[in-house]
Design a protein around this motif. Sequence first.
Motif, PDB file in Angstrom:
ATOM      1  N   ASP A  51       0.818  -1.218   0.000  1.00  0.00           N
ATOM      2  CA  ASP A  51       0.000   0.000   0.000  1.00  0.00           C
ATOM      3  C   ASP A  51       0.853   1.270   0.000  1.00  0.00           C
ATOM      4  N   ARG A  52       2.196   1.115   0.138  1.00  0.00           N
ATOM      5  CA  ARG A  52       3.122   2.248   0.067  1.00  0.00           C
ATOM      6  C   ARG A  52       3.892   2.291  -1.241  1.00  0.00           C
ATOM      7  N   ARG A 119      -1.027  15.297 -17.581  1.00  0.00           N
ATOM      8  CA  ARG A 119      -1.762  15.580 -16.345  1.00  0.00           C
ATOM      9  C   ARG A 119      -1.750  14.307 -15.514  1.00  0.00           C
ATOM     10  N   THR A 120      -1.707  14.505 -14.208  1.00  0.00           N
ATOM     11  CA  THR A 120      -1.481  13.396 -13.289  1.00  0.00           C
ATOM     12  C   THR A 120      -2.503  13.411 -12.163  1.00  0.00           C
ATOM     13  N   VAL A 121      -2.969  12.217 -11.810  1.00  0.00           N
ATOM     14  CA  VAL A 121      -3.859  12.055 -10.664  1.00  0.00           C
ATOM     15  C   VAL A 121      -3.203  11.055  -9.720  1.00  0.00           C
ATOM     16  N   LEU A 122      -3.039  11.465  -8.478  1.00  0.00           N
ATOM     17  CA  LEU A 122      -2.435  10.628  -7.440  1.00  0.00           C
ATOM     18  C   LEU A 122      -3.551  10.147  -6.520  1.00  0.00           C
ATOM     19  N   ASP A 123      -3.593   8.839  -6.282  1.00  0.00           N
ATOM     20  CA  ASP A 123      -4.629   8.301  -5.400  1.00  0.00           C
ATOM     21  C   ASP A 123      -4.516   8.953  -4.026  1.00  0.00           C
ATOM     22  N   ALA A 124      -5.668   9.336  -3.498  1.00  0.00           N
ATOM     23  CA  ALA A 124      -5.729  10.051  -2.216  1.00  0.00           C
ATOM     24  C   ALA A 124      -5.105   9.261  -1.070  1.00  0.00           C
ATOM     25  N   SER A 125      -5.045   7.938  -1.187  1.00  0.00           N
ATOM     26  CA  SER A 125      -4.457   7.136  -0.106  1.00  0.00           C
ATOM     27  C   SER A 125      -2.973   7.429   0.090  1.00  0.00           C
ATOM     28  N   ALA A 126      -2.329   8.038  -0.882  1.00  0.00           N
ATOM     29  CA  ALA A 126      -0.902   8.379  -0.749  1.00  0.00           C
ATOM     30  C   ALA A 126      -0.682   9.288   0.449  1.00  0.00           C
ATOM     31  N   SER A 127      -1.649  10.144   0.728  1.00  0.00           N
ATOM     32  CA  SER A 127      -1.488  11.092   1.832  1.00  0.00           C
ATOM     33  C   SER A 127      -1.560  10.428   3.205  1.00  0.00           C
ATOM     34  N   HIS A 129       0.530   8.231   4.070  1.00  0.00           N
ATOM     35  CA  HIS A 129       1.907   7.783   4.320  1.00  0.00           C
ATOM     36  C   HIS A 129       2.875   8.966   4.320  1.00  0.00           C
ATOM     37  N   ALA A 130       3.902   8.876   5.153  1.00  0.00           N
ATOM     38  CA  ALA A 130       4.951   9.904   5.168  1.00  0.00           C
ATOM     39  C   ALA A 130       5.767   9.843   3.883  1.00  0.00           C
ATOM     40  N   SER A 131       5.941   8.627   3.349  1.00  0.00           N
ATOM     41  CA  SER A 131       6.661   8.466   2.088  1.00  0.00           C
ATOM     42  C   SER A 131       6.059   7.301   1.314  1.00  0.00           C
ATOM     43  N   ILE A 132       6.193   7.387  -0.009  1.00  0.00           N
ATOM     44  CA  ILE A 132       5.736   6.318  -0.891  1.00  0.00           C
ATOM     45  C   ILE A 132       6.858   6.004  -1.872  1.00  0.00           C
ATOM     46  N   CYS A 133       6.759   4.844  -2.509  1.00  0.00           N
ATOM     47  CA  CYS A 133       7.725   4.447  -3.526  1.00  0.00           C
ATOM     48  C   CYS A 133       7.041   4.451  -4.883  1.00  0.00           C
ATOM     49  N   ILE A 134       7.737   4.994  -5.877  1.00  0.00           N
ATOM     50  CA  ILE A 134       7.257   4.995  -7.256  1.00  0.00           C
ATOM     51  C   ILE A 134       8.411   4.581  -8.152  1.00  0.00           C
ATOM     52  N   SER A 135       8.113   4.263  -9.387  1.00  0.00           N
ATOM     53  CA  SER A 135       9.167   3.902 -10.325  1.00  0.00           C
ATOM     54  C   SER A 135      10.114   5.082 -10.514  1.00  0.00           C
ATOM     55  N   ALA A 136      11.391   4.772 -10.533  1.00  0.00           N
ATOM     56  CA  ALA A 136      12.412   5.792 -10.771  1.00  0.00           C
ATOM     57  C   ALA A 136      12.725   5.905 -12.257  1.00  0.00           C
ATOM     58  N   GLY A 137      11.977   5.183 -13.082  1.00  0.00           N
ATOM     59  CA  GLY A 137      12.159   5.311 -14.522  1.00  0.00           C
ATOM     60  C   GLY A 137      12.781   4.119 -15.210  1.00  0.00           C
ATOM     61  N   GLU A 144      11.841   6.633  -3.374  1.00  0.00           N
ATOM     62  CA  GLU A 144      10.972   6.875  -2.225  1.00  0.00           C
ATOM     63  C   GLU A 144      10.981   8.368  -1.940  1.00  0.00           C
ATOM     64  N   LEU A 145       9.790   8.948  -1.841  1.00  0.00           N
ATOM     65  CA  LEU A 145       9.679  10.376  -1.585  1.00  0.00           C
ATOM     66  C   LEU A 145       8.354  10.683  -0.912  1.00  0.00           C
ATOM     67  N   SER A 146       8.216  11.893  -0.462  1.00  0.00           N
ATOM     68  CA  SER A 146       6.984  12.335   0.175  1.00  0.00           C
ATOM     69  C   SER A 146       5.878  12.461  -0.876  1.00  0.00           C
ATOM     70  N   PRO A 147       4.658  11.993  -0.561  1.00  0.00           N
ATOM     71  CA  PRO A 147       3.566  12.154  -1.524  1.00  0.00           C
ATOM     72  C   PRO A 147       3.259  13.630  -1.796  1.00  0.00           C
ATOM     73  N   THR A 148       3.517  14.491  -0.816  1.00  0.00           N
ATOM     74  CA  THR A 148       3.314  15.929  -1.013  1.00  0.00           C
ATOM     75  C   THR A 148       4.280  16.451  -2.074  1.00  0.00           C
ATOM     76  N   ASP A 149       5.542  16.008  -2.013  1.00  0.00           N
ATOM     77  CA  ASP A 149       6.523  16.418  -3.019  1.00  0.00           C
ATOM     78  C   ASP A 149       6.139  15.883  -4.397  1.00  0.00           C
TER      79      ASP A 149
END
Length: 164
Positions: A51-52, A119-127, A129-137, A144-149
């Motif tokens: 979930d993170r 345009r991007t939509v981030l699932d609200a559940s990201a908020s 967590h203090a940090s989430i992981c996404i693909s680095a490319g 791993e970074l803050s969902p706010t960032d």
Amino acid sequence: MAKKQKKNGGTPATVALTATGTPFTLHAYEHDPASPSYGEEAAEALGVSPDRVFKTLVADVDGELTVAVVPVAGRLDLKALASAVGGKRAAMADPAAAERTTGYVRGGISPLGQRKRLRTVLDASASDHASICISAGRRGLEVELSPTDLAALTSAVLAPIGRA
């Protein structure tokens, strides 16, 4: 310059993060090409709750490619995605169009550093967590970074677009 970044292991996503001074942690793991789910593989390899770990999906909303960032533990709700951006219909984008537009290969698409900013939509559940992981490319590399960032860097709309 792009060759130097490649040589040093940088991806457009990590280059973008570094350029903005955004704090992040890079996590590499051995990608198994036989893995049925890139996101679940990343969660397991990194020992992070699914979930993170968020997957980046590209959808077509009323003829416009749109990025959806949702937890790997769930699925994208296409109707909710369309609604979040004021659209009527959403369908998964053609994989070749997604790769061509973002500049990334499937399984390694990042919401950051895309060839053409979508345009991007981030699932609200990201908020949650203090940090989430996404693909680095690239496959086998997560950031791993803050969902706010992440939301700020992608100008993302936060909306409940994921479902279990």
